[in-house]
Each structure stands twice: as structure tokens, then as C-alpha cells.
Design an enzyme around this catalytic site. Structure first.
Site, mmCIF file in Angstrom:
data_model
loop_
_atom_site.group_PDB
_atom_site.id
_atom_site.type_symbol
_atom_site.label_atom_id
_atom_site.label_comp_id
_atom_site.label_asym_id
_atom_site.label_seq_id
_atom_site.Cartn_x
_atom_site.Cartn_y
_atom_site.Cartn_z
ATOM 1 N N TYR A 32 1.203 -1.276 -0.168
ATOM 2 C CA TYR A 32 0.146 -0.103 0.017
ATOM 3 C C TYR A 32 1.148 1.284 -0.060
ATOM 4 O O TYR A 32 1.841 0.991 0.109
ATOM 5 C CB TYR A 32 -1.338 -0.125 1.129
ATOM 6 N N LYS A 147 6.408 -1.989 1.712
ATOM 7 C CA LYS A 147 5.613 -1.337 2.488
ATOM 8 C C LYS A 147 3.869 -2.601 2.165
ATOM 9 O O LYS A 147 2.622 -1.519 1.485
ATOM 10 C CB LYS A 147 4.408 -0.161 2.007
ATOM 11 N N GLU A 179 12.303 1.880 13.491
ATOM 12 C CA GLU A 179 11.271 2.614 13.840
ATOM 13 C C GLU A 179 10.061 3.028 14.582
ATOM 14 O O GLU A 179 10.463 2.255 14.970
ATOM 15 C CB GLU A 179 11.338 2.812 12.150
ATOM 16 N N LEU A 203 11.332 0.621 6.476
ATOM 17 C CA LEU A 203 10.227 1.412 5.182
ATOM 18 C C LEU A 203 11.238 3.412 5.211
ATOM 19 O O LEU A 203 11.332 3.634 6.359
ATOM 20 C CB LEU A 203 9.058 1.411 6.044
HETATM 21 N N1 PDD Z 1 2.823 5.086 8.186
HETATM 22 N N2 PDD Z 1 7.269 3.640 9.265
HETATM 23 C C1 PDD Z 1 6.754 2.983 9.057
HETATM 24 C C2 PDD Z 1 6.249 1.353 9.759
HETATM 25 C C3 PDD Z 1 5.063 2.874 8.326
HETATM 26 O O1 PDD Z 1 4.684 2.231 8.067
HETATM 27 C C4 PDD Z 1 5.620 4.603 7.826
HETATM 28 C C5 PDD Z 1 4.087 5.329 7.859
HETATM 29 C C6 PDD Z 1 6.095 5.304 7.887
HETATM 30 C C7 PDD Z 1 6.428 6.816 7.639
HETATM 31 O O2 PDD Z 1 6.441 6.621 6.037
HETATM 32 P P1 PDD Z 1 6.461 7.965 5.316
HETATM 33 O O3 PDD Z 1 7.033 9.381 5.826
HETATM 34 O O4 PDD Z 1 6.839 7.597 3.618
HETATM 35 O O5 PDD Z 1 5.074 8.135 5.322
HETATM 36 C C8 PDD Z 1 7.919 5.004 8.435
HETATM 37 C C9 PDD Z 1 1.801 5.167 7.477
HETATM 38 C C10 PDD Z 1 1.205 6.692 7.465
HETATM 39 C C11 PDD Z 1 0.510 3.901 7.506
HETATM 40 O O6 PDD Z 1 0.441 3.228 7.778
HETATM 41 O O7 PDD Z 1 -0.610 5.172 7.964
#
Ligand code: PDD
Length: 283
Positions: A32, A147, A179, A203
Site C-alpha cells: 500500500y 510497504k 523506527e 520502511l
Molecule cells: N505509515 N515506517 C513505517 C513502518 C510506516 O508505516 C510509515 C508510514 C513510515 C513513514 O513513511 P512515510 O513518511 O512515507 O509516510 C515509516 C503510514 C503513514 C501508514 O501506515 O498509515
């Protein structure tokens, strides 16, 4: 009435039906993206499209129309009257529908592509109050760079934090802070900013990537290096970041307090850079 997207069509969300044999439903076999709309533009849409394609490549799903990602996102904003709002696009691609079998369907079936838009909070005047986070063992798999929609380890861990009144859980793997359950983390010690290196254990966040750029623009030193849990009491500042809520300062990791309870100087400098970038993107 909410309009969502399924396999090439924009439909009332309540009318959307997905097969119980969808491999996303049976196996969590899909990936996703989450991308933010800032009342007039998407934040780093190219970055999101590239990551979407990478996730699909890594798990061998072929959505041949992935080039439609931005057009679909834009239409969801329009169809849901979100043009002048802040909003999030959620899009997921699963391997499609086939009788349950661990092997990929043969011949391959069409992937299931589902997306929706949802109103979100806007960029705040300041990063807001610092929040407590839970430090917890990383119980996820070792391909966190994908993701994946299979987020059980993330949701269980986040729920544990949530039930303690904490706003995120931050994972520790092999003694290093990696993270969050839904965010990347930045840690400031000795005026140096640390964040876990791009690898299979995090991620590669779009916000993380841009924050590293902002820090460079602000003349701050960033090291993409693992930071040991044992050094947590030396932290001056910490914040986590993601596409939905940008940047959130941390007030404590479990029992260990960090800083003064609001965003520190380094965090503020990066926040200002973020704000300036958004203003320039708005044009
Ligand atoms: N989550 N690490 C993880 C495990 C994440 O699920 C996310 C983002 C990030 C940050 O990625 P980005 O800056 O590209 O949003 C890091 C999204 C927001 C979610 O699952 O809703």
C-alpha cells in the site's frame, strides 16, 4: 456519499465488494501507499509512485496501470470535494483473487487495486507538544522495507502503546532503535541527528527522505547510522515522522524523559524548513 476506487472504477464506497478469496484478505498478500494532499498539491508524489512500484516489484505484483496512481489520487480528491482540504490518499494493491493456495495464482490474475481519500489534519503552526512513546522489541519480519499491508506486528505493538496513553511505539532490534509502528524516528545526541539507515529493517519513509534533505539545507549534521538503545539517556531531542502527521516531538521513551516537553532547537529548525518547502510547493 464517499467515492472510492476499485479496479478502474470510481464507486460509492458503500457499494464496493471484494471477494473473500482476495489474497489481500486471506494472506495479507499486498502492498500500500499513503500520500498527503495539501489543499492543492500532493507531497512528493513522484517519491510515493516510485516506492509503490518498488514494493510491487519486491513481491512480484504487476499492476500494469501503476502510472494511473496520481490521476486516481487526484480524482478521489475531486470526487470527494477535498480540493481545498488537507487529505490522505490510501491505495493498496493485492495479488488478486484466486482459490486459497500458498503458491501465486497460475496463470497470474489481475491485482485488486483499491483506494480512498480521507480528510486529514493540516500542517500545524508548530510541531505541537512532545508526546510519550513506548520502546518495544521489534517483532516484525525482516522485510520492513516493503510497504506490506500485513501489519499485525505493527498494530499489536501500537495498541500496547495506545493502551498506556502513548502516541507511538518505537522498535528496538538487536539493541538499536529502528523506527516506529507507522513512522520513522530521528534522534539528536551531541548535536548530531541520527536515523536508522535504509535497509530491510525500516520502511524508507518519504518524510524521512525529505527531512534528511531539510536538515542538510539547515546546515545540520545527519548520520544514517543505527543508534543504540543503551545511549537513549544521552538524547537531547527526538521526533518521529510520517506522511499523515509530518513531524512529532518525543517527550519520553518509556521512563526516560527527553528534552523539555516541547520541540527542541534542532527539531524546530527542521520544522521551519519543512514549512518553507510546503509554502514553495503551494506556489
Ligand atoms: N505509515 N515506517 C513505517 C513502518 C510506516 O508505516 C510509515 C508510514 C513510515 C513513514 O513513511 P512515510 O513518511 O512515507 O509516510 C515509516 C503510514 C503513514 C501508514 O501506515 O498509515
Amino acid at each position: 456519499m464517499e467515492t472510492a476506487y476499485l479496479n478502474g472504477s470510481f464507486l460509492p464506497k458503500q457499494d464496493i465488494k471484494i471477494s473473500p478469496d482476495d489474497r489481500g484478505f486471506l494472506f495479507g498478500d499486498g502492498i500500500y501507499e499513503v500520500m498527503k494532499w495539501y489543499a492543492g498539491f500532493f507531497y512528493d508524489p513522484q517519491g510515493h509512485l516510485e516506492r509503490l512500484r518498488r514494493s510491487m516489484r519486491e513481491i512480484r505484483i504487476d499492476w500494469s496501470q501503476s502510472g494511473d496512481f496520481l490521476a486516481v489520487s487526484r480524482e478521489l480528491i475531486r470526487a470527494n470535494s477535498l480540493d481545498n482540504e488537507h487529505a490522505l490518499i490510501y491505495l493498496q494493491v493485492t495479488r488478486g483473487t484466486a482459490p486459497r493456495n500458498h503458491a501465486f495464482p497460475e496463470p497470474a490474475v489481475e491485482p485488486t487495486v483499491y483506494a480512498f481519500a480521507r480528510k486529514a489534519g493540516g500542517f500545524k503552526d508548530d510541531p505541537g507538544p512532545a508526546v510519550p512513546v513506548l520502546l518495544t522489541k521489534d517483532i516484525r519480519w525482516s522485510r520492513c522495507d516493503i510497504k506490506s499491508i500485513a501489519l499485525l506486528a505493527n498494530t499489536i505493538s501500537f495498541q500496547n502503546a495506545h493502551e498506556k496513553g502513548m502516541k507511538e511505539c518505537i522498535f528496538v532490534r538487536d539493541g538499536f532503535i529502528t523506527e516506529g509502528s507507522r513512522s520513522n524516528i530521528f534522534l539528536v545526541a551531541d548535536n548530531i541527528i541520527y536515523t536508522y539507515p535504509q535497509s530491510d529493517y525500516i520502511l524508507s519513509g518519504i518524510t524521512r527522505k525529505n527531512i534528511i534533505r531539510y536538515a542538510g539545507e539547515a546546515g545540520l549534521e545527519v548520520r544514517e547510522e543505527p543508534f543504540p538503545e543503551t545511549r537513549i539517556h544521552t538524547l537531547q531531542e527526538a521526533f518521529f515522522c510520517n506522511s499523515s502527521s509530518e513531524l512529532t516531538p518525543v517527550s519520553s521513551f518509556g521512563d526516560v524523559k527527553i528534552g523539555s516537553g516541547s520541540a527542541g532547537q534542532v527539531t524546530m529548525k527542521i520544522y521551519e524548513q519543512f514549512r518553507a518547502d510546503l509554502a514553495s510547493l503551494k506556489g
